[in-house]
Structures are given as C-alpha cells and as structure tokens.
Design a protein around this motif. Structure first.
Motif, short mmCIF file in Angstrom:
data_model
loop_
_atom_site.label_atom_id
_atom_site.label_comp_id
_atom_site.label_asym_id
_atom_site.label_seq_id
_atom_site.Cartn_x
_atom_site.Cartn_y
_atom_site.Cartn_z
N GLN A 42 0.84 -1.19 0.00
CA GLN A 42 0.00 0.00 0.00
C GLN A 42 0.88 1.25 0.00
OE1 GLN A 42 -2.45 0.32 3.52
NE2 GLN A 42 -0.80 1.21 4.74
N THR A 44 0.63 5.85 0.33
CA THR A 44 -0.16 7.00 0.74
C THR A 44 0.04 8.14 -0.26
OG1 THR A 44 0.14 6.37 3.05
CG2 THR A 44 -0.66 8.60 2.63
N ALA A 81 3.36 1.20 7.87
CA ALA A 81 2.95 2.37 7.11
C ALA A 81 4.09 3.38 7.16
CB ALA A 81 1.66 2.97 7.68
N ASN A 192 -0.92 9.48 10.19
CA ASN A 192 0.55 9.47 10.07
C ASN A 192 1.20 10.66 10.78
OD1 ASN A 192 -0.26 11.47 8.39
ND2 ASN A 192 0.61 10.58 6.51
N ASP A 200 -6.01 11.78 4.65
CA ASP A 200 -5.07 11.10 3.76
C ASP A 200 -5.80 10.04 2.96
OD1 ASP A 200 -2.89 12.56 4.56
OD2 ASP A 200 -2.36 11.17 6.18
N TRP A 201 -5.27 9.79 1.76
CA TRP A 201 -5.81 8.72 0.90
C TRP A 201 -4.71 7.69 0.70
CZ3 TRP A 201 -10.81 8.39 -0.63
CH2 TRP A 201 -11.61 9.52 -0.46
N GLN A 202 -5.09 6.44 0.85
CA GLN A 202 -4.16 5.33 0.63
C GLN A 202 -4.77 4.38 -0.38
OE1 GLN A 202 -3.44 3.55 4.49
NE2 GLN A 202 -1.47 4.56 4.67
#
Length: 360
Positions: A42, A44, A81, A192, A200-202
C-alpha cells in the motif's frame, strides 16, 4: 452513463454469462462462508514521493455470502505504514506500525448483471465499508522530526477508515479461489502524525487465496420418468373351494374333587393328628397342581382367654402348614389364617379346638 452500463454488461458476458435456459444457475452454490488470506503493498498519496511511501501489507478476512449477489466480511489488514515531513530537503521518511479493521459490504457485480449465467469461473466484486486504524511505534518519527514532533498537540493511535474497492476473483474450484483486490482508503490526517487536518488517501493492492466452506448440499437429481406400456391384466384365477375346518371337540371340564379335612386337638395342643389326613391333603394337591388350600385355626371359648386362644389357633394352623411343606407342598399354595375363639365352627365346645383345611 448508458455507455458505461453497456461496457459493464459486456465485461460480465465475457466471463461466461448465459441465459435462463441454461441447465444450472450459480445460485445453487450459495450461501457459503469464506476465509481469505492476502499479501501485497500500500502507499499514501501526499505531496511527497509516492514510491518512497510504499509498504508491505498482509490481510485476513472472514465473511459470508448470503446469496449470489450480496455478502459481508470482517477484514483486518496491516503491517507497516510510512509518512514523511514535506517541504524539506532531507529524506525524512519514517515507518510506524499500522493495523486496520473494517466491516465491508460485498456486491458480486457479475451475478447482479448476469444472474442466470451457467458458469461462475470469474467474479467481479465491488466492496465498501468502514472501520478503525490502530497505529503505534513512532520512534522513527520522533528521531526524524525533532522539534516538529514536540510541537504536536496530540498523538492519536486510533482513527477512522473509510474504504471503497473492487475484486477480481478466479474460482479454481467450488472451494478455492484466487483474487486481486484494489482498495482506496480514506484516513484521518492524524493517522501518520500530520497536523494539516486534511484526510489522507491510501491505495492498497493485494493478492489473495479464498477458502469457501459451509455450502449447502446439492439436491439429488430427480430420476428420469420412463413410460412403460401397462402389462395386460391376468385372467382371474378360480376361487378355491374352502372347506370348513372341523371344530375341535370341547375338552371335558374336570371339576376337582372336594377337599375338607379337620384336625381336632386337646386343650393347648397344636400338633396335627392324624398323619393320614395330611397324606390325603398332599395327594389332593398333587392331583390338582393349579389349586390352592386354605388353613384356618380355631380355639374353643370354654377354656382360656381370648388373647391366649388367638395364639393357640394360630400355632395350630401354622403347624399344619409346616407339616404340609415338609411333605413337599409349596407355601405359595397355602393361605393360613387364625380366628381364635371369635368363630366357633361346631356347636360342641371341645370340637372347636381344631384346624380346618379346605381345597379351593
């Protein structure tokens, strides 16, 4: 919009859609439970280099398809992450631990668009859900950001997660499937440790193996109906002449010979006398083995007292019974009783010192 719908229908048709005239529906394979194990990566989306924020991911999910179109799952994903402090000339990425738990709704679009397809080799699924992020181990962030870390007002390790995604699954058998899942997740900015208050978009891409279980057993196919010409009815057989069976002659009813023996006693004596009377009673009992006898003891009123006479009468009756047992007559066939001087079977006083034995 119409063009998009046409494209979706074409994709479904490409993977084995058929009409209602096919022999079997995919609905026969539902409902069922499943477990999925996944691995992937993944990243971010921020104003930092996306490739430097990629991290490995592992996931496991438990769920159930309630029918061929709708299912639900509990999905747990995590490992590492990454974040970075932007607008600096230094490479200050930092890793931290992250785990996301989501409850997702599953829509099998292939079955929604083509409910009567005969093959379920391929499934296209849309999913959406919500959950919670858990984070921890911020040592790299503290070391990399120094004064910036000290200026943080809070350090939250639980934040929200919203998810939209899609799956492309290939069913190797009724119990096993391989799939690719791509998800887009919306997380709180504090996920984060940033402070700009923008979410935030992941994006995550995961390859997985799904094990299905708990499927209903298929009903056995009905036996084919074969029409056969009926066989001609056989000619009726002549009725047999039934001769009446002769009635058996009734067995003669044998009435037992009457039995009554009386033993007389002197005052206070209780021994049976004479022995010949005992032998006649024994002979009668052997001749009629199904019959019983009554043994009744008496005492006279002219002598003794009522209390003493009860004991004398009882002792006399019991002595007769004992003498008959010694000659082989079972006690089960005897009924022994004592009347004392309350009953006087004879008008003469002295004769009432007696025991009367009667065959029944």
């Amino acid at each position: 919009m119409k063009k998009i719908n046409h494209i979706l229908v074409a994709v479904a048709l490409l993977f084995g859609v058929s009409t209602a005239a096919q022999a079997q529906s995919v609905e026969d394979n539902y409902p069922y439970n499943f477990i999925t194990l996944q691995g992937g990566a993944q990243g971010t989306f921020t104003n930092y280099d996306f490739t430097k924020l990629l991290t490995p991911q592992a996931a496991v999910s438990f769920g159930r398809y309630f029918n061929s179109k709708i299912g639900a799952r509990l999905h747990v994903q995590g490992w590492q992450a990454k974040g970075a402090r932007p607008y600096t000339t230094l490479d200050n990425e930092y890793k931290f631990n992250a785990l996301t738990g989501d409850l997702d709704l599953l829509l099998n679009m292939t079955n929604i668009l083509a409910p009567n397809r005969s093959s379920d080799f391929f499934d296209w699924v849309l999913l959406g859900g919500f959950g919670v992020n858990f984070t921890g181990d911020y040592d790299e962030f503290r070391n990399a950001n120094g004064q910036y870390y000290k200026e943080l007002r809070t350090e939250r390790n639980r934040t929200h997660n919203l998810r939209l995604g899609t799956q492309f699954n290939v069913n190797l058998s009724k119990a096993v499937a391989l799939g690719l899942e791509v998800d887009v997740n919306n997380k709180s900015d504090e996920f984060n440790l940033k402070r700009n208050f923008n979410p935030d978009w992941q994006v995550a891409a995961l390859l997985g193996l799904t094990i299905k279980f708990g499927k209903k057993k298929a009903a056995p196919a009905p036996a084919p109906v074969v029409y056969e010409e009926p066989a001609p009815a056989p000619a009726p057989a002549p009725k047999p002449v039934v001769k009446p069976e002769p009635k058996p002659e009734p067995k003669p009813v044998v009435k037992p010979e009457p039995l009554e023996e009386t033993f007389f006693y002197n005052i206070r004596l209780s021994d049976p006398d004479p022995d010949a009377k005992l032998n006649r009673i024994v002979a009668w009992c052997k001749k009629y083995p199904q019959k019983g006898i009554t043994i009744k003891g008496y005492a006279d009123k002219g002598t003794g007292t009522p209390a003493l006479n009860v004991g004398y009468a009882k002792a006399r009756a019991e002595k007769v019974a004992k003498a008959l047992q010694e000659k082989g007559i079972s006690a089960d066939r005897m009924s022994v009783s004592s009347y004392g001087d309350t009953v006087q079977p004879f008008p003469e006083n002295d004769l009432n010192r007696c025991v009367i034995v009667v065959g029944e």
